[in-house]
Design a protein around this motif. Structure first.
Motif, PDB file in Angstrom:
ATOM      1  N   LEU A 143     -23.790  44.455  65.532  1.00  0.00           N
ATOM      2  CA  LEU A 143     -24.267  43.685  64.373  1.00  0.00           C
ATOM      3  C   LEU A 143     -23.447  42.410  64.279  1.00  0.00           C
ATOM      4  CD1 LEU A 143     -24.387  46.615  61.775  1.00  0.00           C
ATOM      5  CD2 LEU A 143     -26.287  45.718  63.147  1.00  0.00           C
ATOM      6  N   LEU A 157     -21.012  51.400  65.847  1.00  0.00           N
ATOM      7  CA  LEU A 157     -21.302  50.026  65.432  1.00  0.00           C
ATOM      8  C   LEU A 157     -20.290  49.081  66.051  1.00  0.00           C
ATOM      9  CD1 LEU A 157     -22.050  50.709  61.647  1.00  0.00           C
ATOM     10  CD2 LEU A 157     -23.704  50.298  63.496  1.00  0.00           C
ATOM     11  N   PRO A 165     -17.723  45.076  57.935  1.00  0.00           N
ATOM     12  CA  PRO A 165     -19.069  45.673  57.902  1.00  0.00           C
ATOM     13  C   PRO A 165     -20.157  44.648  57.605  1.00  0.00           C
ATOM     14  CG  PRO A 165     -17.886  46.225  55.894  1.00  0.00           C
ATOM     15  CD  PRO A 165     -16.923  45.438  56.749  1.00  0.00           C
ATOM     16  N   TRP A 196     -13.729  50.368  57.946  1.00  0.00           N
ATOM     17  CA  TRP A 196     -13.867  48.997  57.412  1.00  0.00           C
ATOM     18  C   TRP A 196     -12.523  48.281  57.287  1.00  0.00           C
ATOM     19  CZ3 TRP A 196     -18.126  49.858  59.073  1.00  0.00           C
ATOM     20  CH2 TRP A 196     -19.190  50.509  58.465  1.00  0.00           C
ATOM     21  N   LEU A 250     -18.734  45.593  65.663  1.00  0.00           N
ATOM     22  CA  LEU A 250     -18.615  44.675  64.520  1.00  0.00           C
ATOM     23  C   LEU A 250     -17.474  43.690  64.765  1.00  0.00           C
ATOM     24  CD1 LEU A 250     -18.804  47.457  61.755  1.00  0.00           C
ATOM     25  CD2 LEU A 250     -20.607  45.785  62.295  1.00  0.00           C
ATOM     26  N   ALA A 261     -29.029  42.313  65.120  1.00  0.00           N
ATOM     27  CA  ALA A 261     -28.805  43.738  65.396  1.00  0.00           C
ATOM     28  C   ALA A 261     -29.332  44.037  66.785  1.00  0.00           C
ATOM     29  CB  ALA A 261     -29.517  44.596  64.362  1.00  0.00           C
ATOM     30  N   ALA A 283     -24.104  53.067  58.240  1.00  0.00           N
ATOM     31  CA  ALA A 283     -23.040  54.065  58.122  1.00  0.00           C
ATOM     32  C   ALA A 283     -23.438  55.136  57.102  1.00  0.00           C
ATOM     33  CB  ALA A 283     -21.733  53.391  57.713  1.00  0.00           C
ATOM     34  N   ALA A 310     -24.337  47.085  58.345  1.00  0.00           N
ATOM     35  CA  ALA A 310     -23.338  48.099  58.732  1.00  0.00           C
ATOM     36  C   ALA A 310     -23.186  49.205  57.679  1.00  0.00           C
ATOM     37  CB  ALA A 310     -21.988  47.430  58.999  1.00  0.00           C
ATOM     38  N   ARG A 311     -23.046  48.815  56.415  1.00  0.00           N
ATOM     39  CA  ARG A 311     -22.841  49.851  55.387  1.00  0.00           C
ATOM     40  C   ARG A 311     -24.070  50.760  55.267  1.00  0.00           C
ATOM     41  NH1 ARG A 311     -18.352  48.829  52.202  1.00  0.00           N
ATOM     42  NH2 ARG A 311     -17.530  46.714  52.434  1.00  0.00           N
TER      43      ARG A 311
END
Ligand code: TXA
Ligand code: MG
Length: 328
Positions: free
Chosen positions: A181, A93, A75, A70, A95, A187, A83, A79-80
């Motif tokens: 994302l 991911l 994120p 991060w 990002l 997504a 993860a 994302a979080r």
């Protein structure tokens, strides 16, 4: 000898090679990677050169924890959540990159996004920590060829002068699933892989948008797919020297058989059953090694039996279609 078991000494040597801008063959749970310091432009350039990889195709950056990731990638969206569900593990991911992230522009091929992942392999995690920098690592094969799932296959692909840490046979056997994302909640699946799409959709609570299937991608004259969102999804990839015949229900003269499940057609030539019991996890683990073995037998064509298109079967079929593309 270019292949070393991971010991405190060899790990220290590998970390020093990386800090000095060199390359190391790194085991992960998916496939072996060709690792370089992601913050060092010269080192990253060496990766592209060594793999003969087109420069428009960006690399995945490997971290030892989500928090470390991060600080390079924002994120956004789920994302979080993703993860937490899948890291360490075979999910990448894509990002928005943080502006201040000290990454070489080559890593992202000039995009304003970055692909990040935390691998589930103790040698990889220890190496990232020892190097003290995030590691850019594409699969350790020549561009377009079969991905390596053993240390020996890295040497076969890239030569005897790469320092390879031997972390055994890769437990998962197929590359990570790549999901992009964005800040608006989008997504998108860019590459099926080691985490089944359905498992990701269960975590985010809805379906993923998909890139077009191969048939719609349309190659340009270099065999490059023309979808800017997923520069790595070349229609022809993971290619053996032999031709691949898909959905084979029989074996013809001069063919090798890549089979799956308990019911297989009779075959006299070379053959490999990805999973006699029909287990897709086992089939994924065996896939690239099987392709390599059958290709090395010198046959002209590999007849590949159908694999069910669910769970990890989706990623296996993706690799099979690309291995066959333009060579049928
Ligand atoms: O399992 C894996 O992911 C392995 C191990 C070594 O971690 N690595 C791997 O890297 O498969 P590679 O370079 O073979 O595949 C990276 C994929 C490519 O399809 C590339 O185009 C995509 O990720 N990618 C990387 N950065 C991207 C970005 N910013 N936007 C879109 N796609 C990206
Ligand atoms: Mg690759």
């Amino acid at each position: 000898m270019p292949i070393y078991p991971p010991t405190p000494d060899t790990m220290a040597v590998a970390a020093r090679i990386l800090r000095e801008g060199g390359l190391v063959g790194m085991p992960t749970e998916t496939v072996y990677g060709l690792a370089a310091d992601a913050t060092n432009g010269d080192a990253v350039a060496r990766v592209f050169e060594r793999k003969e990889r087109p420069r428009f195709n960006p690399l995945i950056v490997h971290f030892s924890s989500a928090d470390a990731a991060w600080s390079y990638a924002d994120p956004v969206g789920a994302a979080r959540l993703l993860a937490m569900a899948f890291w360490p593990g075979p999910l990448t991911l894509v990002l928005p990159m943080r502006r201040e992230a000290p990454l070489s522009g080559l890593v992202t091929a000039g995009l304003d996004t970055v692909a990040v992942r935390v691998p589930d392999h103790e040698v990889a995690l220890a190496l990232i920590t020892a190097a003290g920098v995030p590691l850019a690592a594409p699969s350790a094969n020549r561009s377009g060829r079969i991905s390596p799932t053993t240390a020996a296959a890295v040497t076969t692909e890239l030569g005897e002068d790469i320092f390879v840490l031997d972390g055994g046979t890769c437990e998962r056997g197929l590359e990570s699933t790549v999901v992009a994302l964005d800040a608006l909640g989008g997504a998108r699946l860019l590459r099926p892989g080691g985490v089944a799409t359905a498992d990701i959709e269960a975590v985010i609570g809805r379906g993923l948008d998909c890139i077009p299937p191969i048939a719609e991608i349309g190659d340009n004259e270099d065999g490059e797919a023309a979808t800017p969102a997923s520069p790595g999804q070349l229609a022809s990839h993971y290619a053996p020297r032999a031709m691949v015949r898909l959905d084979a229900l029989d074996v013809r003269a001069g063919e090798a058989l890549l089979s799956f499940g308990p019911m297989t057609p009779p075959a006299d030539g070379p053959q490999f059953n990805l999973s006699p019991s029909g287990d897709l996890v086992e089939a994924a683990r065996n896939f690239f090694a099987a392709l390599r073995l059958l290709d090395d037998s010198g046959v002209e064509t590999i007849a590949a039996m159908p694999v069910p298109e669910h769970g990890l079967g989706e990623a296996i079929n993706d690799r099979l279609r690309r291995a066959a593309h333009g060579r049928r």
